[in-house]
Scaffold this motif. Structure first.
Motif, mmCIF file in Angstrom:
data_model
loop_
_atom_site.group_PDB
_atom_site.id
_atom_site.type_symbol
_atom_site.label_atom_id
_atom_site.label_comp_id
_atom_site.label_asym_id
_atom_site.label_seq_id
_atom_site.Cartn_x
_atom_site.Cartn_y
_atom_site.Cartn_z
ATOM 1 N N SER A 53 0.830 -1.211 0.000
ATOM 2 C CA SER A 53 0.000 0.000 0.000
ATOM 3 C C SER A 53 0.859 1.254 0.000
ATOM 4 C CB SER A 53 -0.936 0.010 1.213
ATOM 5 O OG SER A 53 -1.881 -1.025 1.109
ATOM 6 N N GLN A 93 -7.423 0.440 -0.586
ATOM 7 C CA GLN A 93 -7.718 -0.784 0.153
ATOM 8 C C GLN A 93 -8.992 -0.642 0.990
ATOM 9 O OE1 GLN A 93 -4.188 -2.113 2.107
ATOM 10 N NE2 GLN A 93 -5.180 -3.798 3.151
ATOM 11 N N ASP A 167 -5.752 -1.737 -4.963
ATOM 12 C CA ASP A 167 -5.039 -2.190 -3.766
ATOM 13 C C ASP A 167 -5.923 -3.175 -2.998
ATOM 14 O OD1 ASP A 167 -3.175 -2.485 -1.801
ATOM 15 O OD2 ASP A 167 -3.293 -0.426 -1.034
ATOM 16 N N GLU A 168 -5.567 -4.432 -3.036
ATOM 17 C CA GLU A 168 -6.319 -5.506 -2.365
ATOM 18 C C GLU A 168 -7.811 -5.421 -2.685
ATOM 19 O OE1 GLU A 168 -4.916 -7.625 0.384
ATOM 20 O OE2 GLU A 168 -2.975 -6.644 0.623
#
Ligand code: ADP
Ligand code: MG
Length: 313
Positions: A53, A93, A167-168
């Motif tokens: 991240s 995220q 991100d994720e």
């Protein structure tokens, strides 16, 4: 603007979070080099806390790097902070949304934020694409977690960036939604968008990405095409110390990936899923070589791999 070879290039990128309160200083990225080819689906794979991240947030302009260089779409982020960021759409995220807007309003606001003229907005088209057209007038607080995630992707696309960074994206997302998300990501990719995603699931990176960088403790420990990486994860070394010196590899062993080390040890590289150590040893002994000692070794990738799979379980 002509298309560059690399969507993202970072050189010696470093982030040291300053100490605060009881938290000591933290080196989250230790001078990493990464080049992400234009047109790829690139996976940044690593366990929690690896620095994924941090990397994304530096590109997004949310975290200030403490060293090194970063270029987005061939534009240095220090020299061209606005233009470089216009080339990426970032999906963070954490789900962050204003609950009092409808999806349509949220996209219109975002388009305004990016200065997309009304005539060039594609609000409905994007809502359609992420499967939220029928929710265009619902309040965001009424959407399920999966729908919110899709709305975040939609928001990242309003300015039509050539690079989409996720991100994720599947954290806390059910299997079905994961499928439809990936379908859409693949479609964007087929239409020419470079996709970058972070994950701590090997399978996810394996399934989607054509190139993977493994990052751990702020270091890149591998960066290569997925097929090559998978082979390497499966790679083992068997090191045999013979009782008597061996001058040449016996013919019977020539089909193995084998060499004689400088100290006289035999080193055999093999695939864990294909060959067992027992069979290899038998083969070696059958040539008359007597084994004084043996050891196995594996690439340090394995450690990360184990860390990731245990975490995911
Ligand atoms: P990942 O996304 O791979 O899980 P992060 O980039 O979030 O990793 O974090 C990398 C390291 O930096 C972790 O040790 C994390 O605790 C630390 N870190 C992240 N953000 C901050 C921050 N704002 N302040 C201090 N340390 C941070
Ligand atoms: Mg993270």
């Amino acid at each position: 603007m002509s298309a560059p070879d690399y969507a993202i290039e970072v050189e010696k990128l470093e982030k040291v979070y300053a100490a605060s309160g009881k938290m000591p200083e933290k080196r989250a990225l230790n001078a990493i080099d990464i080049k992400i080819p234009r047109g790829s689906i690139f996976g940044l794979l690593g366990p929690n806390g690896a620095g994924k991240s941090t990397f994304i947030n530096i590109l997004a302009g949310l975290v200030t790097k403490t060293g090194g260089k970063a270029k987005i779409w061939d534009m240095d982020i220090d020299q061209h902070p606005r233009a470089s960021r216009a080339a990426i759409g970032v999906v963070n995220q954490e789900i962050t949304m204003d609950p009092f807007f409808t999806p349509e309003e949220a996209l219109e606001l975002q388009a305004g934020f990016y200065g997309v003229p009304k005539s060039e907005r594609r609000t409905l088209e994007i809502l359609e694409a992420v499967g939220l057209a029928d929710k265009r007038d619902a309040y965001v607080r009424q959407l399920s977690g999966g729908m919110k995630r899709r709305l975040m992707i939609a928001k990242a696309l309003v300015h039509n960036p050539p690079v989409l960074i996720l991100d994720e994206p599947t954290a806390g997302v059910d299997v079905e939604l994961r499928r439809s998300l990936w379908q859409y990501v693949r479609r964007l990719h087929d239409e020419g968008t470079t996709i970058i995603l972070t994950t701590h699931y090997l399978e996810e990176a394996e399934e989607l990405c054509d190139e993977i960088a493994i990052i751990n403790h702020g270091e890149v420990i591998a960066c290569e095409p997925t097929s090559q990486l998978l082979k390497r994860l499966d790679q083992r070394l068997l090191i045999i110390t013979p009782r008597e010196p061996v001058d040449a590899i016996p013919d019977e062993l020539k089909d193995l990936d084998i060499r004689i080390r400088q100290n006289g040890d035999l080193e055999i590289s093999y695939r864990n899923t294909e060959t067992g150590i027992g069979r290899l040893l038998e083969k070696v002994r059958a040539t008359g070589i007597s084994v004084a000692d043996l050891a196995t070794d594996q690439p340090n990738l394995e450690d990360v791999f184990v860390a990731m799979t245990t975490e995911a379980a």
